[in-house]
Design a protein around this motif. Structure first.
Motif, short mmCIF file in Angstrom:
data_model
loop_
_atom_site.label_atom_id
_atom_site.label_comp_id
_atom_site.label_asym_id
_atom_site.label_seq_id
_atom_site.Cartn_x
_atom_site.Cartn_y
_atom_site.Cartn_z
N UNK A 1 82.35 50.72 -37.99
CA UNK A 1 83.04 50.52 -36.72
C UNK A 1 82.10 49.92 -35.67
N UNK A 2 81.40 48.85 -36.05
CA UNK A 2 80.60 48.12 -35.05
C UNK A 2 81.20 46.72 -34.92
N UNK A 3 81.07 46.10 -33.74
CA UNK A 3 81.64 44.76 -33.57
C UNK A 3 81.00 43.78 -34.56
N UNK A 4 81.84 43.06 -35.29
CA UNK A 4 81.32 42.16 -36.34
C UNK A 4 80.39 41.09 -35.80
N UNK A 5 80.64 40.64 -34.58
CA UNK A 5 79.78 39.56 -34.04
C UNK A 5 78.38 40.07 -33.70
N UNK A 6 78.19 41.39 -33.75
CA UNK A 6 76.86 41.93 -33.45
C UNK A 6 76.04 42.19 -34.73
N UNK A 7 76.63 41.87 -35.90
CA UNK A 7 75.85 41.96 -37.14
C UNK A 7 75.15 40.61 -37.31
N UNK A 8 73.84 40.60 -37.01
CA UNK A 8 73.11 39.33 -36.94
C UNK A 8 72.35 38.98 -38.21
N UNK A 9 72.07 40.00 -39.03
CA UNK A 9 71.28 39.75 -40.24
C UNK A 9 71.97 40.38 -41.44
N UNK A 10 71.89 39.69 -42.57
CA UNK A 10 72.44 40.26 -43.81
C UNK A 10 71.41 40.04 -44.93
N UNK A 11 71.08 41.11 -45.65
CA UNK A 11 70.07 41.03 -46.70
C UNK A 11 70.66 41.45 -48.04
N UNK A 12 70.36 40.67 -49.06
CA UNK A 12 70.89 40.98 -50.39
C UNK A 12 69.73 41.13 -51.38
N UNK A 13 69.72 42.25 -52.07
CA UNK A 13 68.79 42.42 -53.19
C UNK A 13 69.64 42.40 -54.44
N UNK A 14 69.37 41.48 -55.35
CA UNK A 14 70.31 41.30 -56.47
C UNK A 14 69.63 41.20 -57.82
N UNK A 15 70.37 41.61 -58.85
CA UNK A 15 69.85 41.51 -60.23
C UNK A 15 70.47 40.31 -60.96
N UNK A 16 71.17 39.43 -60.23
CA UNK A 16 71.84 38.28 -60.85
C UNK A 16 70.91 37.51 -61.80
N UNK A 17 69.71 37.16 -61.28
CA UNK A 17 68.83 36.26 -62.04
C UNK A 17 68.22 36.97 -63.25
N UNK A 18 67.84 38.24 -63.07
CA UNK A 18 67.31 39.00 -64.20
C UNK A 18 68.35 39.06 -65.32
N UNK A 19 69.59 39.42 -64.94
CA UNK A 19 70.65 39.57 -65.94
C UNK A 19 70.92 38.25 -66.66
N UNK A 20 70.91 37.15 -65.90
CA UNK A 20 71.20 35.85 -66.51
C UNK A 20 70.16 35.50 -67.57
N UNK A 21 68.89 35.81 -67.30
CA UNK A 21 67.83 35.49 -68.27
C UNK A 21 67.95 36.40 -69.50
#
Length: 518
Positions: free
Chosen positions: A54-74
């Motif tokens: 419940x925070x205003x969406x325009x105040x979310x300034x940063x988004x960080x993703x840690x992902x296993x996509x590349x490991x899984x693909x290999x």
């Protein structure tokens, strides 16, 4: 106006998400099941965490993703790029061909277009032979339309990148800017075969990284969020999307690394052992000055030896969903297989019929979860033996990571950390901080941006002071390119190793700089 950041970490079992305020306090957290296509799990976790914050969406300034996509693909050999491998090093390196020692099916997937070109440098930067540009033009014309990514490796390119840069120019000239080109001097450290393997793997997962990045940005847009997007990398820091799509190999093993950073932040400890208990595995790592200790060994990824920086981890097949098998004679085995994200359907406490480590802990009254009556009929004495063995497995892994016999603080994080007791052998204290279940997502959200370089310098020519100064400046430039704020940059790690086997008083210098987000 507040400034919020969202952190998401994709694991084998759960996709975790958190929202933090400008003081890095957790506003909301959630766990969703990781989905087969990964992206859906990210959408679900993001939607849930935003709805509950419940925070205003325009105040979310940063988004960080840690992902296993590349490991899984290999590991699964899925969705890889069509690549060409160019090694600049004939005639010096003809004895050992590219992809030597790599597992057969990975070599078949990546070794269709392999070329050896005359060129390369000595350890001190002298040319072995001049670069065969005519051959490079011929190769570029030959692979046109057949590949979408190229891995270029030249002998001793961490000392001189001249031939790799020239080869990139020629390939771009013939194949256009659309083609992805990975240069080994930007990825691995000294050591030709491992550096070449790391570059080949990097070239092979560019498409996967791009798809993941596009999906993440699209998911944010669907929620009405226009944030700066960063990816977690495996030294516990962040990189911009552009950087991540160019060097996707650096996202490998960022999950456990994020957990280490999150554990340090949540417990206020800078030097400790961290046990991250997921659904499938437990990863044990060591914090040194709040950053993960780096592995000094060559790391195998999907059957290929590589030598780029990786966190020093011991992984054991023990998590919340690990399957426990009991034999007729009262003997038992724990794992290494797990029900993973199917825990809510398969575990006995949820009405399933697979005995898992979570069932064992619930039956013994260590954890309150699901329906305890479903496991009440099990033999408590036998389960206590199973539980003791589980604890012993973790204590052994902790022991392996320690550099001395002295007890060290141990931080337990991850969804499965509730399974373990408050006391462990070899631990001076066991900490399970608040929000520890989503330490990995917190780690990705609070991270800094970094840059690292590794080079050989001839001290006789430029002097030690100048060598270190040049290396520091270069590391800072890399960090700024990855998205760090110039004013906040600090050198977090510096190492110089004299190379006794090379003349000219050569030394290998590695420097890492880190700073706050721009």
């Amino acid at each position: 106006m507040g400034t919020y950041r969202i952190g998401i970490d994709v694991g084998g079992t759960h996709t975790d998400a958190v929202i933090l305020d400008e003081n890095n306090q957790v506003i909301s957290e959630t766990k969703s099941s990781t989905t087969v296509d990964v992206a859906t799990g990210i959408y679900n976790a993001m939607h849930k965490v935003i709805a509950s914050a419940d925070v205003p969406r325009e105040e979310i300034h940063y988004a960080m993703l840690g992902t296993t996509h590349c490991t899984n693909a290999i590991v699964e050999r899925k969705g890889l790029n069509e690549i060409a491998v160019i090694r600049i090093g004939a005639p010096a390196t003809l004895a050992v061909k590219p992809l030597t020692g790599v597992q057969d099916e990975l070599r078949e997937a990546l070794g269709k277009y392999v070329y050896l070109v005359r060129g390369g440098h000595e350890f001190d930067g002298r040319e072995i032979v001049s670069l065969d540009e005519e051959h490079l033009y011929q190769i570029a014309n030959e692979i046109k339309g057949k590949v979408d990514s190229i891995a270029i490796t030249s002998v001793f390119s961490p000392v001189s990148r001249e031939h790799e840069e020239r080869a990139r120019k020629i390939c771009t000239e013939i194949l256009g800017d659309e083609i992805s080109i990975s240069l080994s001097s930007e990825i691995g450290s000294v050591g030709l075969l491992e550096r070449e393997n790391a570059t080949i793997l990097n070239a092979s997962v560019i498409k996967v990284a791009k798809t993941a990045a596009d999906g993440f940005i699209q998911a944010l847009k669907n929620e009405g969020i226009h944030a700066k997007v960063f990816f977690g990398q495996n030294d516990g820091t962040l990189m911009s999307v552009e950087y991540a799509v160019k060097y996707p190999i650096f996202t490998i093993a960022c999950g456990p690394t994020n957990s280490l950073r999150g554990a340090s932040y949540l417990s206020d400890l800078t030097d400790a052992i961290v046990v991250d208990v997921g659904g499938t595995t437990s990863d044990v790592g060591i914090l040194v000055n709040s950053f993960p200790r780096e592995s000094s060994l060559a790391v195998e990824i999907g059957g290929a030896r590589t030598n780029f920086r990786m966190p020093d981890l011991v992984s054991i097949g023990l998590g919340g969903g690990t399957i426990v098998r009991i034999e007729e004679n009262g003997e038992f085995t724990i794992g290494p297989d797990s029900v993973g994200y199917r825990l809510p359907e398969e575990a006995m406490i949820f009405g399933g019929n697979t005995l898992t480590t979570t069932d064992v802990a619930v039956a013994l009254g260590k954890v309150e979860l699901g329906d305890q009556s479903n496991v009440a009929h099990l033999d408590k004495e036998l389960l206590q033996r199973v539980y003791n063995k589980m604890v012993e497995m973790v204590e052994e892994a902790i022991d392996k990571m320690k550099v001395s016999a002295n007890p060290m603080p141990v931080i337990l994080v991850g969804g499965g950390s509730v399974l373990f007791p408050k006391e462990l052998k070899g631990a001076s204290g066991v900490f399970r901080p608040e929000n520890s279940g989503v330490a990995n997502a917190i780690g990705s959200a609070i991270s800094q941006v970094s840059g690292q370089i590794e080079k050989i310098y001839l001290i006789d020519e430029i002097g030690r002071e100048n060598a270190l100064k040049a290396a520091k400046e270069e590391a800072m430039d890399v960090a700024i390119n990855a998205g760090a704020n110039k004013e906040s940059l600090i050198i977090v790690d510096i190492e110089d190793v004299p190379l006794a086997y090379l003349p000219g008083n050569a030394t290998r210098v590695r420097v890492k700089a880190a700073g706050e987000l721009v």
